[in-house]
Design an enzyme around this catalytic site. Structure first.
Site, short mmCIF file in Angstrom:
data_model
loop_
_atom_site.label_atom_id
_atom_site.label_comp_id
_atom_site.label_asym_id
_atom_site.label_seq_id
_atom_site.Cartn_x
_atom_site.Cartn_y
_atom_site.Cartn_z
N SER A 82 0.79 -1.21 0.10
CA SER A 82 0.06 0.15 -0.05
C SER A 82 0.89 1.21 -0.07
CB SER A 82 -0.92 -0.29 1.28
OG SER A 82 -2.11 1.00 1.12
N HIS A 235 -7.45 -6.01 -0.03
CA HIS A 235 -6.27 -5.30 0.18
C HIS A 235 -5.14 -5.72 1.16
CE1 HIS A 235 -4.02 -1.62 -0.33
NE2 HIS A 235 -4.01 -1.12 1.05
#
Length: 258
Positions: A82, A235
């Site tokens: 991320s 994610h």
């Protein structure tokens, strides 16, 4: 910058995402440390690292290279999730001669729309003084719209004091710099910088952080990019499918080290 170094061999730098710390990729580090020197960092404004008023990817890339210089490490494999993936990409773009290979987990080299407003509001509203019960903190975040798994992750940033809690991370600094964190400085289709070395983009099959719309931006900046999709996870792919994620990353790094 706070860091932990384990193992010996070619260096691998592991970089966590927003609101995280150096333990987030510890599982990957444990897989790699039998063959590599693994350095896990607390990104500035996180964990035990220094707090910055101004935080953007060029500055963060400079900080990563400064750490390599301090440790007398000439070249490194760099892996990030991320926000950490953006830091890895920015470092490879600005200092390609220092990077052997680059892995970005569930992030693309693009600007994103805000998606953490609820998190920032929930964290800022948590009463810190006079409360020493983590269950109270957990329930507060859940009441403010944060799912329990995310709330548990966020509360790893709490540190107990004599009168309550304090945040280890620089919450106000992260909020002020949030436009830079979700933004991107090397815009496609005409990026200023590109990295032609080995790069791997791993996305979660249920995540919307990396989509087909991002392919052109990835290839413009990372022309040798490979891509993998981990089905059945979102994610947090390194936490949801750790065995598969760790294997993909370690095999990719091994190939570049041959």
């Amino acid at each position: 910058m706070n860091f932990v170094s384990t193992g010996q061999g070619p260096a691998v730098l592991l970089i966590h995402g927003l609101f995280g710390n150096l333990d987030n990729l510890k599982g990957l580090g444990q897989v790699l440390e039998s063959q590599y020197q693994v350095i896990r960092v607390d990104v500035p404004n996180h964990g035990l690292s220094e707090h910055w008023d101004e935080m953007d990817y060029p500055r963060l890339a400079t900080a990563m290279v400064a750490l390599l210089d301090e440790q007398a490490i000439e070249r490194v494999h760099i892996v990030g999730h991320s926000m950490g993936g953006k830091i890895a990409m920015a470092t490879a773009l600005a200092h390609p001669e220092r990077i052997i290979s680059m892995v970005a987990a569930d992030i693309a080299p693009v600007a994103y729309e805000p998606r953490h407003d609820t998190v920032f509001a929930a964290l800022a509203s948590l009463p810190l003084e006079g409360h020493t019960d983590r269950r109270f903190a957990l329930n507060h975040l859940i009441d403010k719209g944060i799912d329990e798994a995310t709330a548990q992750f966020l509360l790893k940033n709490l540190q107990r004091t004599d009168t309550g809690f304090r945040w280890k991370l620089n919450l106000s600094g992260l909020k002020a710099c949030y436009p830079n964190i979700i933004g991107w400085h090397n815009q496609a289709p005409n990026p200023v910088q590109s990295y032609s070395g080995p790069s791997l983009f791993i996305r979660g099959g249920d995540s919307n952080y990396v989509t087909s719309e991002h392919r052109s931006a990835i290839m413009a900046q990372f022309p040798a990019a490979q891509a993998k999709t981990l089905e059945g996870c979102g994610h947090w792919l390194h936490a949801q499918k750790p065995a598969i994620f760790n294997r993909i990353v370690s095999e990719f790094i091994d190939k570049q080290a041959m």
